[in-house]
Design a protein around this motif. Structure first.
Motif, short mmCIF file in Angstrom:
data_model
loop_
_atom_site.label_atom_id
_atom_site.label_comp_id
_atom_site.label_asym_id
_atom_site.label_seq_id
_atom_site.Cartn_x
_atom_site.Cartn_y
_atom_site.Cartn_z
N ARG A 51 59.86 7.55 42.17
CA ARG A 51 59.43 6.90 41.01
C ARG A 51 60.46 6.05 40.45
NH1 ARG A 51 59.15 10.92 36.51
NH2 ARG A 51 60.93 11.97 36.89
N LEU A 61 54.44 9.63 36.60
CA LEU A 61 53.66 9.32 37.55
C LEU A 61 54.61 9.41 39.14
CD1 LEU A 61 50.97 8.54 38.89
CD2 LEU A 61 51.73 6.47 38.78
N VAL A 63 53.94 9.57 42.85
CA VAL A 63 53.40 9.55 44.11
C VAL A 63 54.04 10.08 45.43
CG1 VAL A 63 51.81 7.91 45.41
CG2 VAL A 63 51.92 7.73 43.12
N LEU A 91 49.07 9.22 51.51
CA LEU A 91 49.25 10.02 50.55
C LEU A 91 49.38 11.46 50.73
CD1 LEU A 91 48.11 8.27 47.15
CD2 LEU A 91 50.34 8.00 48.40
N LYS A 93 50.40 13.72 47.74
CA LYS A 93 50.02 14.47 46.46
C LYS A 93 50.35 13.15 45.42
CE LYS A 93 52.87 17.30 45.00
NZ LYS A 93 53.72 18.81 44.89
N ILE A 94 49.60 13.44 44.22
CA ILE A 94 49.97 12.67 43.21
C ILE A 94 49.88 13.37 41.89
CG2 ILE A 94 49.12 10.49 41.75
CD1 ILE A 94 47.28 9.67 43.96
N GLU A 95 51.07 13.25 41.09
CA GLU A 95 51.31 14.17 39.93
C GLU A 95 51.12 13.14 38.76
OE1 GLU A 95 54.46 17.17 40.28
OE2 GLU A 95 54.34 16.56 42.47
#
Length: 163
Positions: A51, A61, A63, A91, A93-95
């Motif tokens: 990030r 965010l 990634v 990818l 996970k995306i949080e």
């Protein structure tokens, strides 16, 4: 361990003649929270940021790339002391944490469902339906011939999207 001259050559190759920022592709070896370790042509880089702002509190965010995939890394310092991922081949996970709205595909389908509340309400309907009886004109009470099956969370929930 590589010799200092090999490390220096790798750094010079990545920095393209002394520019303060360079971009290169590397393989993800390990992910740990907001950082990862990558391999760039045999050179291991640790603490590569996932990030741009690592100390964001209320919104973020994150990634997360898959281990073994390739990422595009930006060396923002020119000496590999400040590196960040700016592109991903795969990818994991995306949080997203956001004080405001999060909109997918234009938002035309409405908000996400609160699954626990939905399952509870649907089970109340099932219970009421299954307990329902009919009283005929002659006073005889009958149970409808069909019963509803219980509804489970697993039938309704896509666990890949959580909120």
């Amino acid at each position: 361990m590589e010799s200092l001259s090999e490390i220096r050559k790798s750094i010079q190759k990545m920095s393209s003649g002394g520019r303060t920022c360079s971009i290169f592709t590397a393989k993800v070896e390990r992910v740990d929270g907001d950082v990862c370790e990558v391999d760039y042509e045999g050179l291991r880089l640790t603490d590569v940021q996932l990030r741009a702002v690592a100390d964001g509190v209320s919104g973020r965010l994150l990634v997360t790339p898959k281990v073994g995939s390739y990422v595009t890394v930006a060396d923002l310092s020119g000496d590999l002391t400040r590196t960040e991922i700016i592109g991903y081949s795969e990818l994991d996970k995306i949080e997203i944490a956001c004080d405001g709205d999060i909109v997918f595909n234009g938002g035309s389908l409405g908000g996400l469902i609160k699954i626990e509340d939905l399952v509870s309400d649907l089970m109340n309907i099932v219970t009421t339906f299954n307990a329902h009886t009919h009283t005929l004109a002659n006073g005889v009470t009958t149970v409808p011939p069909m019963q509803m099956n219980p509804i489970t969370r697993g039938e309704l929930e896509d666990t890949k999207i959580k909120h």
